[in-house]
Structure formats: C-alpha cells, structure tokens
Enzyme design. Sequence first.
Site, PDB file in Angstrom:
ATOM      1  N   CYS A   2       0.851  -1.181   0.000  1.00  0.00           N
ATOM      2  CA  CYS A   2       0.000   0.000   0.000  1.00  0.00           C
ATOM      3  C   CYS A   2       0.898   1.245   0.000  1.00  0.00           C
ATOM      4  O   CYS A   2       1.896   1.301   0.706  1.00  0.00           O
ATOM      5  CB  CYS A   2      -0.945   0.112   1.181  1.00  0.00           C
ATOM      6  SG  CYS A   2      -2.098  -1.246   1.314  1.00  0.00           S
ATOM      7  N   ARG A  27       3.843  -0.276  -4.821  1.00  0.00           N
ATOM      8  CA  ARG A  27       3.614  -0.845  -3.488  1.00  0.00           C
ATOM      9  C   ARG A  27       2.284  -1.584  -3.389  1.00  0.00           C
ATOM     10  O   ARG A  27       1.999  -2.243  -2.394  1.00  0.00           O
ATOM     11  CB  ARG A  27       3.642   0.267  -2.431  1.00  0.00           C
ATOM     12  CG  ARG A  27       4.916   1.063  -2.407  1.00  0.00           C
ATOM     13  CD  ARG A  27       4.848   2.119  -1.342  1.00  0.00           C
ATOM     14  NE  ARG A  27       4.861   1.518  -0.037  1.00  0.00           N
ATOM     15  CZ  ARG A  27       5.955   1.290   0.677  1.00  0.00           C
ATOM     16  NH1 ARG A  27       7.126   1.652   0.210  1.00  0.00           N
ATOM     17  NH2 ARG A  27       5.892   0.729   1.847  1.00  0.00           N
ATOM     18  N   TRP A  74      -2.913  -2.575  -1.626  1.00  0.00           N
ATOM     19  CA  TRP A  74      -2.691  -4.008  -1.794  1.00  0.00           C
ATOM     20  C   TRP A  74      -3.598  -4.649  -0.760  1.00  0.00           C
ATOM     21  O   TRP A  74      -3.390  -4.494   0.444  1.00  0.00           O
ATOM     22  CB  TRP A  74      -1.234  -4.360  -1.537  1.00  0.00           C
ATOM     23  CG  TRP A  74      -0.906  -5.787  -1.830  1.00  0.00           C
ATOM     24  CD1 TRP A  74      -0.541  -6.315  -3.037  1.00  0.00           C
ATOM     25  CD2 TRP A  74      -0.911  -6.884  -0.897  1.00  0.00           C
ATOM     26  NE1 TRP A  74      -0.324  -7.659  -2.918  1.00  0.00           N
ATOM     27  CE2 TRP A  74      -0.544  -8.055  -1.617  1.00  0.00           C
ATOM     28  CE3 TRP A  74      -1.191  -7.014   0.453  1.00  0.00           C
ATOM     29  CZ2 TRP A  74      -0.455  -9.306  -1.027  1.00  0.00           C
ATOM     30  CZ3 TRP A  74      -1.102  -8.268   1.044  1.00  0.00           C
ATOM     31  CH2 TRP A  74      -0.735  -9.398   0.302  1.00  0.00           C
ATOM     32  N   ASN A 100      -1.869   1.783   5.820  1.00  0.00           N
ATOM     33  CA  ASN A 100      -1.055   0.685   5.313  1.00  0.00           C
ATOM     34  C   ASN A 100      -0.750  -0.208   6.502  1.00  0.00           C
ATOM     35  O   ASN A 100      -0.261   0.280   7.515  1.00  0.00           O
ATOM     36  CB  ASN A 100       0.242   1.268   4.712  1.00  0.00           C
ATOM     37  CG  ASN A 100       1.235   0.201   4.306  1.00  0.00           C
ATOM     38  OD1 ASN A 100       0.887  -0.964   4.156  1.00  0.00           O
ATOM     39  ND2 ASN A 100       2.481   0.610   4.127  1.00  0.00           N
ATOM     40  N   GLY A 101      -1.073  -1.500   6.403  1.00  0.00           N
ATOM     41  CA  GLY A 101      -0.817  -2.409   7.520  1.00  0.00           C
ATOM     42  C   GLY A 101      -2.052  -3.232   7.842  1.00  0.00           C
ATOM     43  O   GLY A 101      -3.002  -3.279   7.049  1.00  0.00           O
ATOM     44  N   GLU A 484      16.376 -18.536  -8.304  1.00  0.00           N
ATOM     45  CA  GLU A 484      16.067 -17.135  -8.605  1.00  0.00           C
ATOM     46  C   GLU A 484      15.513 -16.998 -10.033  1.00  0.00           C
ATOM     47  O   GLU A 484      14.563 -16.242 -10.265  1.00  0.00           O
ATOM     48  CB  GLU A 484      17.330 -16.274  -8.406  1.00  0.00           C
ATOM     49  CG  GLU A 484      17.220 -14.811  -8.779  1.00  0.00           C
ATOM     50  CD  GLU A 484      16.144 -14.037  -8.034  1.00  0.00           C
ATOM     51  OE1 GLU A 484      15.545 -14.555  -7.075  1.00  0.00           O
ATOM     52  OE2 GLU A 484      15.872 -12.899  -8.449  1.00  0.00           O
ATOM     53  N   LYS A 488      11.832 -15.454 -10.898  1.00  0.00           N
ATOM     54  CA  LYS A 488      11.629 -14.316 -11.808  1.00  0.00           C
ATOM     55  C   LYS A 488      10.570 -14.662 -12.842  1.00  0.00           C
ATOM     56  O   LYS A 488       9.671 -13.882 -13.116  1.00  0.00           O
ATOM     57  CB  LYS A 488      12.924 -13.931 -12.546  1.00  0.00           C
ATOM     58  CG  LYS A 488      13.969 -13.192 -11.805  1.00  0.00           C
ATOM     59  CD  LYS A 488      13.625 -11.778 -11.405  1.00  0.00           C
ATOM     60  CE  LYS A 488      12.887 -11.707 -10.113  1.00  0.00           C
ATOM     61  NZ  LYS A 488      13.615 -11.756  -8.884  1.00  0.00           N
ATOM     62  N   GLU A 491       6.932 -15.006 -11.269  1.00  0.00           N
ATOM     63  CA  GLU A 491       6.257 -13.819 -10.748  1.00  0.00           C
ATOM     64  C   GLU A 491       5.829 -12.833 -11.830  1.00  0.00           C
ATOM     65  O   GLU A 491       4.822 -12.149 -11.657  1.00  0.00           O
ATOM     66  CB  GLU A 491       7.010 -13.144  -9.598  1.00  0.00           C
ATOM     67  CG  GLU A 491       8.343 -12.549  -9.888  1.00  0.00           C
ATOM     68  CD  GLU A 491       8.963 -11.891  -8.644  1.00  0.00           C
ATOM     69  OE1 GLU A 491      10.171 -11.700  -8.652  1.00  0.00           O
ATOM     70  OE2 GLU A 491       8.246 -11.552  -7.684  1.00  0.00           O
ATOM     71  N   HIS A 507      15.920 -37.560  -8.851  1.00  0.00           N
ATOM     72  CA  HIS A 507      15.163 -38.040  -7.688  1.00  0.00           C
ATOM     73  C   HIS A 507      13.692 -37.638  -7.760  1.00  0.00           C
ATOM     74  O   HIS A 507      12.998 -37.671  -6.749  1.00  0.00           O
ATOM     75  CB  HIS A 507      15.797 -37.514  -6.399  1.00  0.00           C
ATOM     76  CG  HIS A 507      17.204 -37.986  -6.206  1.00  0.00           C
ATOM     77  ND1 HIS A 507      17.516 -39.290  -5.890  1.00  0.00           N
ATOM     78  CD2 HIS A 507      18.391 -37.337  -6.336  1.00  0.00           C
ATOM     79  CE1 HIS A 507      18.835 -39.413  -5.806  1.00  0.00           C
ATOM     80  NE2 HIS A 507      19.386 -38.251  -6.079  1.00  0.00           N
ATOM     81  N   LYS A 606       5.653  -4.536  -4.077  1.00  0.00           N
ATOM     82  CA  LYS A 606       7.105  -4.449  -3.967  1.00  0.00           C
ATOM     83  C   LYS A 606       7.603  -4.732  -2.549  1.00  0.00           C
ATOM     84  O   LYS A 606       8.561  -5.446  -2.353  1.00  0.00           O
ATOM     85  CB  LYS A 606       7.546  -3.053  -4.411  1.00  0.00           C
ATOM     86  CG  LYS A 606       9.042  -2.840  -4.412  1.00  0.00           C
ATOM     87  CD  LYS A 606       9.708  -3.648  -5.494  1.00  0.00           C
ATOM     88  CE  LYS A 606      11.214  -3.554  -5.456  1.00  0.00           C
ATOM     89  NZ  LYS A 606      11.826  -4.671  -6.187  1.00  0.00           N
TER      90      LYS A 606
HETATM   91  O1  M6R Z   1      12.508  -6.017   0.206  1.00  0.00           O
HETATM   92  P1  M6R Z   1      12.951  -7.429   0.428  1.00  0.00           P
HETATM   93  O2  M6R Z   1      14.222  -7.755  -0.238  1.00  0.00           O
HETATM   94  O3  M6R Z   1      12.988  -7.785   1.889  1.00  0.00           O
HETATM   95  O4  M6R Z   1      11.827  -8.313  -0.242  1.00  0.00           O
HETATM   96  C1  M6R Z   1      11.830  -9.706  -0.155  1.00  0.00           C
HETATM   97  C2  M6R Z   1      10.888 -10.321  -1.151  1.00  0.00           C
HETATM   98  O5  M6R Z   1       9.577  -9.888  -0.913  1.00  0.00           O
HETATM   99  C3  M6R Z   1      11.280  -9.968  -2.587  1.00  0.00           C
HETATM  100  O6  M6R Z   1      12.574 -10.350  -2.869  1.00  0.00           O
HETATM  101  C4  M6R Z   1      10.320 -10.644  -3.588  1.00  0.00           C
HETATM  102  O7  M6R Z   1      10.511 -12.023  -3.565  1.00  0.00           O
HETATM  103  C5  M6R Z   1      10.531 -10.061  -4.991  1.00  0.00           C
HETATM  104  N1  M6R Z   1       9.276  -9.795  -5.606  1.00  0.00           N
HETATM  105  C6  M6R Z   1      11.294 -10.977  -5.875  1.00  0.00           C
HETATM  106  O8  M6R Z   1      11.428 -10.502  -7.165  1.00  0.00           O
END
Ligand code: M6R
Length: 611
Positions: A2, A27, A74, A100-101, A484, A488, A491, A507, A606
């Site tokens: 948010c 956000r 969000w 926010n929260g 990773e 990517k 997401e 396995h 984010k």
């Molecule tokens: O701000 P942070 O690095 O603590 O965030 C952690 C994860 O939320 C963040 O890396 C998330 O997995 C990303 N969307 C990955 O691309």
Amino acid sequence: MCGIVGYLGPQQAAPIIVNGLKRLEYRGYDSAGVCIVAEDTLRIGKQAGKVANLERDVNPAAIPGTLGIGHTRWATHGLPNDVNAHPHTNADGTIAMVHNGIIENYLTIKKKLLNAGYTFRSETDTEVLVVFIGMLYQQLGDLELAVRTALHEVEGTFGIVVVSTHEPDTMIAARRGSPLVLGIGQQEFIIASDASAIISHTRQVIYLHDNEMAVVHRNGSFTTKTIGNEKTHNAIQEIEFELDAIEKGGFEHFMLKEIYEQPNTFRDGFRGRLQPSEGNVRLGGLSSVADKLRTAKRIIITACGTSWHAGLVGEYLLEQFARIPVEVEYASEFRYRNPIIDADDIVIAISQSGETADTLAAIREAKMKGATVIGMVNVVGSTIARETDAGVYLHAGPEIGVASTKAFTSQLCVLTQFALYVGRMRGLPAAEGRQIAEALEAIPDRMHRILEQADGIREIALAYANATNFLYLGRGYNFPVALEGALKLKEISYIHAEGYPAAEMKHGPIALIDANMPVVFIATRDEIYDKVLSNIEEVRARNGRVIAIANEGDEHIAAVANHVIAIPETHPALTPILASIPLQLLAYYIAVERGCNVDMPRNLAKSVTVE
Ligand code: M6R
C-alpha cells in the site's frame, strides 16, 4: 505494501497526491483513492484498479483544496473493490484516513462499535479504526488526542494519515511497522510511504520511527512525538537519490531499466570499499562488530524471496572464504520456530526494501535472544537499516520493478565483499583475496557483454513464451541462481517454474521431462561442470528442450543444448552474479510476449510489510 500520500500546504493538493500515488503504485495496485478537505466537506474519489483508472473515471485531480490524502492499495481485508478502497471515513464523514498495515484486533474494536450503534460500509480493518477515531473525537473534541487514544488500543501494524473538516489546517500521521516519511517543504508538508512520492517537492525529510507520529500545521510548524505523547527530535535528512532514478528513462519498463543499470549499480556496491591490491575490503559500517565476526561460531542469514536466494549464495561464499558455518533461514519460518540463538551468533538480515515484515520480525527475535544483527539493505533509513546493530548498504538506488533484479546482484556484491572481509580476518590468504577482489572489480564490464546479447535472449524467449512449465537446474553456486531464475519467471509471466539442484532431477523432477518441458541449465565451467553436462544429456535423452547458460566458447554445451546463452568466465564464486542476468532478461521477454504487466505483476507488491 500500500502506498499512502498526504499533502498540506499552499498548492492544490489533489494533483500532488495523484502524482505521488503514481510513484507509489509499485507498493500495491488493487485500488486507488483520494480525499480532499474542501471547505467544510470531505470530497472523496476512489475506485478498484490502478491509479490510471481512477484518473480516467473520477478525475480526482480536479477536486479543489489544499489538504488531502491518497492511497494505492494491496488488499488485506476485503475484496479489491470500490467500497473497500481507501480513504475511509468515520460515521458522519468528517474524518478521513488512509492506512497501510493490518489492525489485528479490528474485530474486537468493531464489536464494541457495533454495540454502540455504529454501522460499516466496507469489510476493512481501516474503516473500523477511523470510525473508532471518530467516536473518540466526539468524546474528546481533539483530533490528535482521538488518534493517539485509538492507537493505544490497536494491535497490529499501521502507517496512517488522518485529515478532518474539524481541523482543516492540520494533518496527522502515525506509524507502527509500516514506513512513513515526512517531507518538509516551504510552508508545506508531504507525507508518504516512501521518499519517491516526495522528492519532486522537497529533499528534506524525516523518517518516522515505529510508534511515532507527526502532527503538521498549515502555518509551517510541526511536531514529532511518540504515540504516548512524548516529544521526539528526529534529524532532518536529505533524500540521497535523484529524480531520474525513479523514472523510466526511455525504457519500456522499470524492470528492463533496472536490468540495464546493473553494471553501474554493481560498481556502486564496491566503490570506496574494495581494495584489490590488498586483497581486502573496507566496510566501515561493520567496524563496531569486527571483533564478533572474528570469533563468531556461526552465522545465520535470514531473508525472504529473492533476498533469501542471495542469502543462499552468501552461505556458499562465507563457508568457502571464511570457513564459518552458515545457516540460511526463511525469515517467515525463523521467527515462529523458537530458533536456538545466543549471544555468540551473528544474524544477517538481507532486504532490498528494509521494510519486509517477516524479516523485521526475525531480526527482532534474534536481537531479543542476544545475537548481533547485521543488515544488508538497499533503502537508506529503512526500518531494518535502523534496527540492526551494524550494516552495509547495497547502494543499488531505488528499485521500482516489483521483480527484484539489480538489488539481487548488489546483494551478491555486498555478500562477496562481506565474505572476503570476514575471510581475511579469519585466515584467507592475501593472494586469494586479491583474486576475488580483482574478479569483482571486473564484473561490470562482463555484465555489459551479457546485456549486449539481449536480442538473442529475446528470440529464445519468443520461442518458449507459450510454455506452461519450466525447470531451472544448477549446482553449487548456481543452485540459488536456478531458484532465482524460476522465481523471476513465475512472478512476472505466471508460468509455473521450479528451481532444483541439477543432481536432484533424477530423484523426482525427471518424471516431468518431455518435449514440452523447457529446462534451463546453469552450466558454467567449474569443478562440477562434467556432472552438469551429464544432467543435460539425461534431459536431452528424454526429449526435453535445453536452454543452457554456459561460458563463452563452450563447444561441449553447444553440441548438446538446444540454445546457449554465453556468459564470460569469472571467479567461480562470482558466477551467480553473471548467470542471473540472462535469466532476468529471459523472464522479462517471455512476460512481455505474453502481454503481462511486468512492473506490476498480479497479486504482488514491492514491499511486503504484512506478515
Ligand atoms: O525487500 P525485500 O528484499 O525484503 O523483499 C523480499 C521479497 O519480498 C522480494 O525479494 C520478492 O521475492 C521479490 N518480488 C522478488 O522478485
């Protein structure tokens, strides 16, 4: 999660708030809304969907008034529809709030209010809080006192901004667990979730601490205080980045811009720190914990998502260079399993945003148990940066794309230097240190060589954009890269993707392989290269399609893989830094080809400030 903005000053508030919301949209983008205090009424425009929808259908920027608040959501409580969108108001529509929260005890408070005869329009915890503030205002006749009194009863997290027709020259903000920054201009104030919504107005800011509030007035005066009403004296700081750092700069998406920024952001991560001639590194932010690092029996790394993947690489680096046992923990699990930690332990928290709720909770747990906590954080002044005992900033600049790219390689830059620093104090020979430092220094140029291949990577992406599953395989240092790469892809393109250690394939995951399964191998020349080559053969024998990330000039891989993306040679420990870049581009081009909103993937935000 948010984004919230508030404005009080001589200018029209609505256009400033709408522009701020656009900056904060990364956000959360389930709904957006604005409330302007116009004469003796609150004028509200809010709507499900992105800020662009709000602008198109509601045109909030046309609402006159010089005090107002805005929100991009969000969703936590309630569907992302118009009714649940913020701002919310109290019963008689005289007080408005953005939040926010999560108010964890909102049902208890709601019950009390229902018993007192109040009704609710939305399903949100936020409406409960503002109705509660409204009830208290009726009794106390003072907005700030009503807010403080309400917040005493609240359990959970909040970053809130409150405005009211009762006090049209005042804006009140408070935080616990959700970030808030107060921008101080010429007789004007802008409060926001982060500095990106403030920088075009002023560079002078105060980062509010947890359990702190700011009360600002039209005459230019302001106070910061605890929710318990004790005055606080926060230093006014200067925003460190430039406006162009949060603009697309001619790129189609922030994600692509951030991928291309990596040679520079990586260099910023070692500039002034690395000492190649001495095979060492200077990390000023760690001097207070240097003795502890010299004698620590183990290190625990905690993080979430991409930052957790960086932590896994960190484990390999620290165990190799510093010969110290390392455990890597999901922050969300760490806190709840009563971890065994004592005063000899070092806990490292890795976070781009510095606000991730799970990571924050993990470091609080570790501190409570007496550990020394080190932060590796990108956002300057963020909560994790403030709450850790010592730290190293990433210096990657603002990362706006929801999918983390440049922050990941900067995390690897800092982790490599950290491992070198601890390694040298624990017996790593200078000659080895020099090799690592020189290899690190050479990374930005090698990154350029990979970025030059973007067109070829795009062609591969187009050939696989309709795939429904992907497998990513790597071993040793490249196993976290496989995880990773898969993250990517899923997401931003919504393709199901799994990352595995390559040898684990036999396995189980090998059962999935057929002609429809693209398998991405990270197969660089290292001590287990031959084994990975065998794993590739096993996939080819089952008609799997192989996309290999291999070193330049590797004829063996070229002979067996369907596609090869070449990366330059480097020190084996630094391979993840280079190998992750083609995977970022592959995911990016696949997502674009599928018509996905790369910078704002569905359901994500984010900065994950709720648990
Ligand atoms: O701000 P942070 O690095 O603590 O965030 C952690 C994860 O939320 C963040 O890396 C998330 O997995 C990303 N969307 C990955 O691309």
